[in-house]
Design an enzyme around this catalytic site. Structure first.
Site, PDB file in Angstrom:
ATOM      1  N   SER A  12      72.906  59.970  43.391  1.00  0.00           N
ATOM      2  CA  SER A  12      72.420  58.632  43.747  1.00  0.00           C
ATOM      3  C   SER A  12      71.484  58.647  44.929  1.00  0.00           C
ATOM      4  O   SER A  12      71.857  59.198  46.118  1.00  0.00           O
ATOM      5  CB  SER A  12      73.813  57.892  44.249  1.00  0.00           C
ATOM      6  OG  SER A  12      73.079  56.571  45.065  1.00  0.00           O
ATOM      7  N   HIS A  37      70.383  57.974  39.570  1.00  0.00           N
ATOM      8  CA  HIS A  37      71.148  56.916  39.950  1.00  0.00           C
ATOM      9  C   HIS A  37      70.445  55.864  40.915  1.00  0.00           C
ATOM     10  O   HIS A  37      70.403  56.601  42.139  1.00  0.00           O
ATOM     11  CB  HIS A  37      72.410  57.188  40.077  1.00  0.00           C
ATOM     12  CG  HIS A  37      73.430  55.932  40.267  1.00  0.00           C
ATOM     13  ND1 HIS A  37      73.830  55.203  39.178  1.00  0.00           N
ATOM     14  CD2 HIS A  37      73.889  55.333  41.132  1.00  0.00           C
ATOM     15  CE1 HIS A  37      74.645  54.401  39.479  1.00  0.00           C
ATOM     16  NE2 HIS A  37      74.527  54.157  40.869  1.00  0.00           N
ATOM     17  N   ASP A  39      70.362  52.694  42.993  1.00  0.00           N
ATOM     18  CA  ASP A  39      71.263  51.476  43.469  1.00  0.00           C
ATOM     19  C   ASP A  39      70.414  50.515  43.934  1.00  0.00           C
ATOM     20  O   ASP A  39      69.597  50.533  45.068  1.00  0.00           O
ATOM     21  CB  ASP A  39      72.296  51.961  44.871  1.00  0.00           C
ATOM     22  CG  ASP A  39      73.355  52.895  44.129  1.00  0.00           C
ATOM     23  OD1 ASP A  39      74.172  52.459  43.324  1.00  0.00           O
ATOM     24  OD2 ASP A  39      73.345  54.123  44.411  1.00  0.00           O
ATOM     25  N   MET A  41      70.427  46.602  45.498  1.00  0.00           N
ATOM     26  CA  MET A  41      71.030  45.725  46.234  1.00  0.00           C
ATOM     27  C   MET A  41      70.119  44.439  46.813  1.00  0.00           C
ATOM     28  O   MET A  41      68.918  44.888  47.299  1.00  0.00           O
ATOM     29  CB  MET A  41      71.721  46.611  47.394  1.00  0.00           C
ATOM     30  CG  MET A  41      72.475  47.706  47.012  1.00  0.00           C
ATOM     31  SD  MET A  41      73.683  48.306  48.122  1.00  0.00           S
ATOM     32  CE  MET A  41      73.972  49.945  47.567  1.00  0.00           C
ATOM     33  N   HIS A  70      71.347  50.644  38.663  1.00  0.00           N
ATOM     34  CA  HIS A  70      72.687  50.037  38.759  1.00  0.00           C
ATOM     35  C   HIS A  70      72.278  48.764  39.698  1.00  0.00           C
ATOM     36  O   HIS A  70      71.891  48.692  41.075  1.00  0.00           O
ATOM     37  CB  HIS A  70      73.846  51.018  39.695  1.00  0.00           C
ATOM     38  CG  HIS A  70      74.974  50.352  40.222  1.00  0.00           C
ATOM     39  ND1 HIS A  70      75.810  50.835  40.997  1.00  0.00           N
ATOM     40  CD2 HIS A  70      75.484  49.132  39.615  1.00  0.00           C
ATOM     41  CE1 HIS A  70      76.868  50.165  41.371  1.00  0.00           C
ATOM     42  NE2 HIS A  70      76.851  48.762  40.671  1.00  0.00           N
ATOM     43  N   MET A  72      73.072  45.731  41.810  1.00  0.00           N
ATOM     44  CA  MET A  72      74.099  44.885  42.573  1.00  0.00           C
ATOM     45  C   MET A  72      73.171  43.805  43.125  1.00  0.00           C
ATOM     46  O   MET A  72      73.093  43.581  44.492  1.00  0.00           O
ATOM     47  CB  MET A  72      74.522  45.667  43.475  1.00  0.00           C
ATOM     48  CG  MET A  72      75.612  46.781  42.942  1.00  0.00           C
ATOM     49  SD  MET A  72      75.841  48.216  44.254  1.00  0.00           S
ATOM     50  CE  MET A  72      74.276  49.242  43.759  1.00  0.00           C
ATOM     51  N   MET A 141      83.412  51.382  39.629  1.00  0.00           N
ATOM     52  CA  MET A 141      83.322  51.631  40.863  1.00  0.00           C
ATOM     53  C   MET A 141      84.577  52.092  41.579  1.00  0.00           C
ATOM     54  O   MET A 141      85.769  51.344  41.467  1.00  0.00           O
ATOM     55  CB  MET A 141      82.924  50.156  41.509  1.00  0.00           C
ATOM     56  CG  MET A 141      81.623  49.696  41.086  1.00  0.00           C
ATOM     57  SD  MET A 141      80.207  50.786  41.411  1.00  0.00           S
ATOM     58  CE  MET A 141      80.353  51.259  43.265  1.00  0.00           C
ATOM     59  N   ASP A 179      81.391  55.709  40.029  1.00  0.00           N
ATOM     60  CA  ASP A 179      80.248  55.901  41.410  1.00  0.00           C
ATOM     61  C   ASP A 179      81.475  55.391  42.646  1.00  0.00           C
ATOM     62  O   ASP A 179      81.922  54.310  42.576  1.00  0.00           O
ATOM     63  CB  ASP A 179      79.513  54.550  40.910  1.00  0.00           C
ATOM     64  CG  ASP A 179      78.402  54.253  41.904  1.00  0.00           C
ATOM     65  OD1 ASP A 179      78.314  55.244  42.782  1.00  0.00           O
ATOM     66  OD2 ASP A 179      77.811  53.452  41.627  1.00  0.00           O
ATOM     67  N   GLY A 180      81.298  56.260  43.723  1.00  0.00           N
ATOM     68  CA  GLY A 180      81.767  55.847  44.855  1.00  0.00           C
ATOM     69  C   GLY A 180      82.952  56.915  45.348  1.00  0.00           C
ATOM     70  O   GLY A 180      83.930  57.258  44.629  1.00  0.00           O
TER      71      GLY A 180
HETATM   72  C1  DX5 Z   1      77.492  52.086  46.364  1.00  0.00           C
HETATM   73  C2  DX5 Z   1      76.721  52.698  45.230  1.00  0.00           C
HETATM   74  C3  DX5 Z   1      76.761  54.144  45.103  1.00  0.00           C
HETATM   75  C4  DX5 Z   1      76.540  54.949  46.162  1.00  0.00           C
HETATM   76  C5  DX5 Z   1      77.594  56.095  46.102  1.00  0.00           C
HETATM   77  O1  DX5 Z   1      77.530  50.597  46.534  1.00  0.00           O
HETATM   78  O2  DX5 Z   1      76.769  51.953  43.945  1.00  0.00           O
HETATM   79  O3  DX5 Z   1      75.924  54.638  43.986  1.00  0.00           O
HETATM   80  O4  DX5 Z   1      75.352  55.386  46.550  1.00  0.00           O
HETATM   81  O5  DX5 Z   1      77.706  56.876  47.452  1.00  0.00           O
HETATM   82  P1  DX5 Z   1      78.717  57.789  47.584  1.00  0.00           P
HETATM   83  O6  DX5 Z   1      78.581  59.016  46.546  1.00  0.00           O
HETATM   84  O7  DX5 Z   1      78.182  58.665  48.783  1.00  0.00           O
HETATM   85  O8  DX5 Z   1      80.099  57.314  47.786  1.00  0.00           O
HETATM   86 ZN    ZN Z   2      75.811  53.029  42.350  1.00  0.00          ZN
END
Ligand code: DX5
Ligand code: ZN
Length: 227
Positions: A12, A37, A39, A41, A70, A72, A141, A179-180
């Site tokens: 990510s 990946h 993210d 937001m 992804h 969000m 998640m 993820d997470g």
């Molecule tokens: C969080 C994201 C993840 C994030 C994960 O909302 O969707 O993709 O980058 O980070 P780590 O691997 O550090 O938990």
């Molecule tokens: Zn993500």
């Protein structure tokens, strides 16, 4: 995207150094990453703002790896074409953010992208009941979305197991992504539970050697299957 092929590692870029994003992506690509990946937001659906289609388009120019966006964001259906035009290969949306989820998933597939539904830690599997036939992957998640570097929520393991059996009972081919909080200690357990695509931000880009971290994470994920 099946278990026969082993796990896939999806770094990510949320935890990458954005000032050197191209170099960072090349590093993990050299390290054997399977997917990038991304993210996205919007500061509404999650309490953080990150990046959008122009950055995806810039990444598209420097890597041949599949780009996994992804989303969000509220009402993600407004931006499917923008992300597809930018070069996304996989697009996932949160059911809470998209009122007409079935239509949104069809719009993703209509752009030849793999369509995914994302389940927050509080989102039940039942939300998938009527759309399982319309998706290519499910993103579980294992933290509440919005930030990198959070602690893995243990309950996610049971959720992945139940999801794996739900997919098997229906006789479908749907990949499970997680993820997470994925790192050296959680990669093995989540892979054993049935996750095939492992997203990792801080465990890869927070490592002094992101290139080597990809392989280490893959070995940790495969460890439960190795005798
Ligand atoms: C969080 C994201 C993840 C994030 C994960 O909302 O969707 O993709 O980058 O980070 P780590 O691997 O550090 O938990
Ligand atoms: Zn993500």
């Amino acid at each position: 995207m099946t278990t026969d092929l082993g796990v896939k590692i999806a770094p990510s870029i949320l935890s990458a150094d954005f000032a050197r994003l191209g170099d960072q992506i090349r590093l993990v690509e050299d390290g054997g990453a399977d997917i990038v990946h991304v993210d996205v937001m919007d500061g509404h659906f999650v309490p953080n703002i990150t990046i959008g289609p122009p950055v995806v388009a810039a990444i598209r120019k420097i890597t041949g790896l599949p780009l996994d966006c992804h989303l969000m964001i509220d009402r993600p259906e407004r931006f499917i074409d923008d992300f597809a035009d930018a070069g996304a290969n996989m697009i996932s949306v949160h059911p809470e953010a998209s009122i007409h989820l079935h239509r949104t998933l069809a719009a993703i597939r209509a752009r030849d992208c793999l369509a995914g539904v994302v389940l927050n830690p509080s989102t039940p599997l039942s939300v998938l009941d009527e759309v399982l036939g319309s998706i290519d992957f499910i993103l579980v998640m294992s933290v509440n979305p919005g930030f990198g570097g959070q602690k893995f929520i243990e309950h996610s393991l049971d959720k992945v197991r139940r999801l794996r059996s739900m997919i098997a009972v229906r006789g479908l081919q749907i990949a499970i992504e997680i993820d997470g909080g994925i790192g050296m200690s959680t990669a093995g357990p989540v892979a054993e539970a049935g996750a095939e695509l492992l997203v990792a931000g801080s465990a890869i880009f927070g490592d002094p050697d992101p290139k080597g971290a990809v392989g280490r994470l893959r070995r940790a994920a495969m460890a439960p299957f190795t005798v």
